[in-house]
Design an enzyme around this catalytic site. Sequence first.
Site, PDB file in Angstrom:
ATOM      1  N   GLY A  51       0.830  -1.190   0.000  1.00 46.14           N
ATOM      2  CA  GLY A  51       0.000   0.000   0.000  1.00 46.14           C
ATOM      3  C   GLY A  51       0.864   1.239   0.000  1.00 46.14           C
ATOM      4  O   GLY A  51       2.097   1.163  -0.025  1.00 46.14           O
ATOM      5  N   GLY A  54       3.052   1.219   3.207  1.00 54.06           N
ATOM      6  CA  GLY A  54       3.989   0.160   3.553  1.00 54.06           C
ATOM      7  C   GLY A  54       3.629  -1.170   2.949  1.00 54.06           C
ATOM      8  O   GLY A  54       2.806  -1.268   2.041  1.00 54.06           O
ATOM      9  N   THR A  55       4.245  -2.209   3.482  1.00 57.34           N
ATOM     10  CA  THR A  55       4.110  -3.566   2.954  1.00 57.34           C
ATOM     11  C   THR A  55       3.649  -4.499   4.068  1.00 57.34           C
ATOM     12  O   THR A  55       4.021  -4.331   5.230  1.00 57.34           O
ATOM     13  CB  THR A  55       5.476  -4.052   2.407  1.00 57.34           C
ATOM     14  N   LYS A  70       2.896  -5.777   9.387  1.00 55.02           N
ATOM     15  CA  LYS A  70       2.837  -4.546   8.611  1.00 55.02           C
ATOM     16  C   LYS A  70       4.087  -3.711   8.893  1.00 55.02           C
ATOM     17  O   LYS A  70       4.366  -3.388  10.049  1.00 55.02           O
ATOM     18  CB  LYS A  70       1.581  -3.755   8.974  1.00 55.02           C
ATOM     19  N   ASP A 167     -12.038   5.674   7.833  1.00 54.25           N
ATOM     20  CA  ASP A 167     -11.623   5.211   6.504  1.00 54.25           C
ATOM     21  C   ASP A 167     -12.225   3.834   6.222  1.00 54.25           C
ATOM     22  O   ASP A 167     -11.545   2.913   5.781  1.00 54.25           O
ATOM     23  CB  ASP A 167     -10.096   5.169   6.392  1.00 54.25           C
TER      24      ASP A 167
END
Length: 357
Positions: A51, A54-55, A70, A167
């Site tokens: 994203g 990050g990963t 994460k 979100d």
Amino acid sequence: MKFKSSAIGPFALLKKTEQNGYSNETAKIFKEEELKRATLNYDVSTIIGRGGFGTVYKGFLADKKLVAIKKSKIVDQNQTEQFINEVIVLSQINHRNVVKLLGCCLETEVPLLAYEFVPNGTLFEHIHDENKASNLPWEVRLRIAAETAEALSYLHSAASTPIIHRDFKSSNILLDNYTAKVSDFGASRLVPLDQTEVATMVQGTLGYLDPEYLHTNQLTEKSDVYSFGVVLVELLTRRKALSFDRPEQEKLAKYFLYSLGEGRLFEVLESNIKKEENYEQIKEVAELAKRCLNLRGDDRPSMKEVAMELEGLRKAQKYPWVSAEVNMEETEYLVAESSNANDGSITASVEPDFSGR
């Protein structure tokens, strides 16, 4: 929560989290080496999502427990704040429809968070992948809607200090054998009990973002209700929240409301659920979505009301010999019982995007 520098040392970070209610009794402090070993030193083969922030890696801890880790891309003040926010919120929530935080690592320069591994990807993937969508009959879609509504209702009204997700979207709903788990609490905000709204910089995802919040910067619980309404429409239509295939009405919410107003609901429904025998029930969910998408927050139902209505529809579907007109007091009791059975207490006064979006 503001910091003077972009990076923050592990002891200072621990102090910040403890000051805001974090307890390592509910989430573990991992050693950096533990998480390195779990992911084969962050080998590319263990990546399960990417994203903007990050990963996400799949890993096995020493006890063979499967986890999702994460890792932020860079040291950034904003991401550090979101990291702390996630730790504080998630370490104190124990609810079957909210992704569980297992712990964090404070030794690294960039934040590391470890979560329960949720094996079946995101709702976004299941809706918008044609092959997967065929495995989402109406009964499953209704259950996912009811479970996520109950989770948001809990965050809004059952927590000691209400939490607004800020979100909520289909890519932040993870599926574990089609049990829904709400994720990604990095943008979430606490609302003191004596307040009904919080002034914030606008944050969220276009297509899901509450237009009233966008124009006023006043975040309320009804902002989550609007976003939930968009997810309901995704479940009904299998269309994306924002699409440039619709040049005049690129926002799904606008397109849906226009179609509903023209009496064209059946035309916009996804083909798989058109074939089902629950059209009257589908119409009721469409009307509920319409109410959630009201431009004025005050005209939208609360998440508690939404959860009650969806639970009532599920009960009518499960027990068709019972009148579809479910007693609302009984439904409210069932929702409350579900909350009490599946969540822990939140003691703080104050998220992972596994989708790679």
